[in-house]
Design a protein around this motif. Sequence first.
Motif, short mmCIF file in Angstrom:
data_model
loop_
_atom_site.label_atom_id
_atom_site.label_comp_id
_atom_site.label_asym_id
_atom_site.label_seq_id
_atom_site.Cartn_x
_atom_site.Cartn_y
_atom_site.Cartn_z
N VAL A 1 1.30 0.40 10.64
CA VAL A 1 0.13 0.47 9.75
C VAL A 1 0.58 0.83 8.33
CG1 VAL A 1 -2.09 1.60 9.35
CG2 VAL A 1 -1.37 1.07 11.68
N ARG A 2 1.57 1.72 8.22
CA ARG A 2 2.11 2.06 6.90
C ARG A 2 2.68 0.82 6.22
NH1 ARG A 2 6.02 7.00 7.84
NH2 ARG A 2 6.66 6.52 5.72
N VAL A 3 3.42 0.01 6.98
CA VAL A 3 3.98 -1.23 6.42
C VAL A 3 2.86 -2.16 5.99
CG1 VAL A 3 5.26 -3.33 7.04
CG2 VAL A 3 6.17 -1.08 7.67
N GLN A 4 1.84 -2.31 6.82
CA GLN A 4 0.70 -3.17 6.49
C GLN A 4 0.02 -2.71 5.21
OE1 GLN A 4 -2.54 -3.06 9.34
NE2 GLN A 4 -3.23 -5.10 8.73
N LEU A 5 -0.25 -1.41 5.09
CA LEU A 5 -0.88 -0.88 3.89
C LEU A 5 0.01 -1.07 2.67
CD1 LEU A 5 -2.44 2.45 5.24
CD2 LEU A 5 -3.65 0.37 4.57
N ALA A 6 1.30 -0.81 2.83
CA ALA A 6 2.23 -0.92 1.69
C ALA A 6 2.39 -2.37 1.22
CB ALA A 6 3.58 -0.33 2.06
N LEU A 7 2.45 -3.32 2.14
CA LEU A 7 2.55 -4.73 1.73
C LEU A 7 1.27 -5.19 1.03
CD1 LEU A 7 4.44 -6.31 4.76
CD2 LEU A 7 5.28 -6.09 2.41
#
Length: 177
Positions: free
Chosen positions: A74-80
């Motif tokens: 989820v962190r990766v999704q938010l950051a992208l």
Amino acid sequence: MLLMPQRDWQWIYNDSYGVLSVSLGSDMEFLTPYKTKALIPDALATTEFNVEHAKFYIEFIERIGKSLNIADAVRVQLALNATAAHFLLKPQMPKSWFFETSAVCVYSELGKVFQLKCQGEVVQVLVVESNIQASLVMLLSPELHLSDSKAMRQFDCIKVMNDRLHPLKANRQIAAA
């Protein structure tokens, strides 16, 4: 597992889905929710995920890790999504009239989570871009109805004046002596 930027990452406009995407190498592609009308013209051509994008992405991953207790995926999704919004969305004028004014003065900064209040609905947003007067925020909640004819979906971005940002309620325990 956190994805770290690689040299072969690039921004691609995905015609099949009609959204901006990030090619994460030869076998992975991440679709953002951002459609043509919201993107700058450069986003419609294949563009490298450059050093500035990578630096923003890594800083964002670190910041949201401190403010949100969420899974790495989820962190990766938010950051992208935040990186795409920060660099490739068209500039916006604030649309603060949809939201209630906060009684508390807040300090807006990248990766910070706030609440917005609209017609009795309270949603969480994440700051993607901030300056002294206004912030570009990404909707974390599943949906927000701004009016009878206008709604936002999760990960959509909107710019608001900072006086519309409400701090999150802290859970405080009071010990009586």
